[in-house]
Design an enzyme around this catalytic site. Structure first.
Site, short mmCIF file in Angstrom:
data_model
loop_
_atom_site.label_atom_id
_atom_site.label_comp_id
_atom_site.label_asym_id
_atom_site.label_seq_id
_atom_site.Cartn_x
_atom_site.Cartn_y
_atom_site.Cartn_z
N SER A 50 -31.57 37.39 -16.62
CA SER A 50 -31.58 37.53 -18.08
C SER A 50 -32.05 38.93 -18.43
O SER A 50 -32.67 39.63 -17.59
CB SER A 50 -32.51 36.49 -18.71
N ASP A 85 -27.15 37.29 -17.26
CA ASP A 85 -27.13 36.02 -17.98
C ASP A 85 -27.38 36.29 -19.46
O ASP A 85 -28.35 36.94 -19.83
CB ASP A 85 -28.24 35.13 -17.40
N ASP A 107 -22.60 37.06 -24.34
CA ASP A 107 -22.84 35.91 -25.21
C ASP A 107 -22.76 36.38 -26.66
O ASP A 107 -23.76 36.77 -27.27
CB ASP A 107 -24.21 35.30 -24.92
N HIS A 180 -31.19 24.74 -22.80
CA HIS A 180 -32.04 25.57 -21.94
C HIS A 180 -33.45 24.98 -21.98
O HIS A 180 -33.94 24.59 -23.03
CB HIS A 180 -32.09 27.01 -22.47
N GLY A 209 -28.03 25.22 -18.67
CA GLY A 209 -29.08 24.22 -18.79
C GLY A 209 -28.94 23.10 -17.78
O GLY A 209 -28.99 21.92 -18.13
N THR A 211 -30.92 22.08 -15.48
CA THR A 211 -32.15 21.36 -15.13
C THR A 211 -32.21 20.03 -15.88
O THR A 211 -32.02 19.99 -17.09
CB THR A 211 -33.38 22.21 -15.50
N ASN A 232 -32.65 27.27 -13.88
CA ASN A 232 -33.79 28.18 -13.88
C ASN A 232 -35.09 27.40 -14.06
O ASN A 232 -36.00 27.51 -13.24
CB ASN A 232 -33.64 29.24 -14.99
N THR A 233 -35.15 26.59 -15.10
CA THR A 233 -36.39 25.88 -15.43
C THR A 233 -36.92 25.06 -14.26
O THR A 233 -38.12 25.06 -13.98
CB THR A 233 -36.15 24.96 -16.66
#
Length: 284
Positions: A50, A85, A107, A180, A209, A211, A232-233
């Protein structure tokens, strides 16, 4: 193995019915863990960066040098892409490409559809001239990403088809109910829309998202053309839990390696689990 773009790895994944994981890197230990997991599982991998994490690690050039150094030191032979990202602008995407990123996401989903097409087309033109793949987004993924908080807004299938045809992107992230960060309640993905978009757009889809989405939903998403899933999370939570355990058990620990190695091991184990769930193991 030199760094590669995402294009071939995602087209192969879509054709063969699995998904490649994008695992975000936040520091040295995350990068080590993800690369080692990919090599151990013989899986292609996408390292997501990111803008905020890139800045934290010293800038895009630092990130590229760190990744290339680890690939060489660890003798990584599986395909690896470095991917921006949620690139916020043409300029940020250009900066990442010029630094050596092999893939970018533009984005522009918060702009009007026409503006999204315009900005995305500019990024594609610059990126493709340098062999770099491009991901775009339509709709709004819920939750928080680098301080930007949004509610879920589903992508429109007809607009997805238009965007793909007008821009020549390599993969598309249509917002279809994922978020996210951690889920509050059960995830509710729009599979009907996913199938329609997959048929209309006819290119690899991306699920942000990743996760907390149940395995059955992951498998269904892959069967409907999702070839890239972002995580990621889950890695952040696993790493932090490991650090907390070490520090809680011994108040005298001060050498960062004593708690960062367990954190790295926790990330690696999480990534290996995801690669197996996504079906990318042994696909390099």
């Amino acid at each position: 193995m030199a760094l590669v773009s995402m294009k071939d790895m995602l087209n192969k994944a879509k054709a063969e019915g699995y998904a490649v994981g994008q695992f975000n890197i936040n520091n040295l230990e995350f990068t080590q863990a993800i690369l080692l997991a990919a090599q151990e599982e013989n899986s292609p991998v996408i390292l997501g960066v990111s803008e905020g994490a890139g800045k934290y690690m010293g800038g895009f050039i630092s990130v590229v040098h760190m990744v290339k150094g680890l690939i060489e030191s660890y003798n990584i032979t599986v395909p690896v892409a470095i991917h921006l990202d949620h690139g916020s602008s043409f300029d940020k995407c250009k900066e990442a490409i010029d630094a050596g990123f092999t893939s970018v996401m533009i984005d522009a989903s918060h702009h009007s559809f026409e503006e999204n097409v315009k900005i995305t087309s500019e990024v594609v033109e610059y990126a493709h001239a340098k062999g770099v793949s491009v991901e775009a987004e339509l709709g709004t993924v819920g939750g928080e990403e680098d301080g930007v908080i949004g509610g879920i807004m589903y992508a429109d299938p007809a607009e997805c088809k238009q965007l793909v045809e007008a821009t020549n992107i390599d993969c598309l992230a249509p917002a279809l109910g994922s978020v996210h960060g951690p889920y509050k309640g059960e995830p509710n993905l729009g599979f009907k829309e996913m199938e329609e978009i997959s048929n209309l757009a006819d290119l690899p889809l991306v699920l942000h998202g990743g996760t907390g989405i149940p395995t059955k939903d992951i498998q269904r998403s892959i069967s409907l053309g999702t070839a890239k899933i972002n995580v990621n999370t889950e890695n952040q939570i696993a790493a932090t839990k490991a650090v907390r355990e070490v520090l809680a058990n011994d108040a005298n620990v001060y050498d960062p390696r004593k708690y960062l190695i367990p954190a790295r091991d926790a990330i690696k184990a999480t990534v290996i689990g995801k690669m197996r769930e996504f079906g990318s193991s042994q696909k390099a």
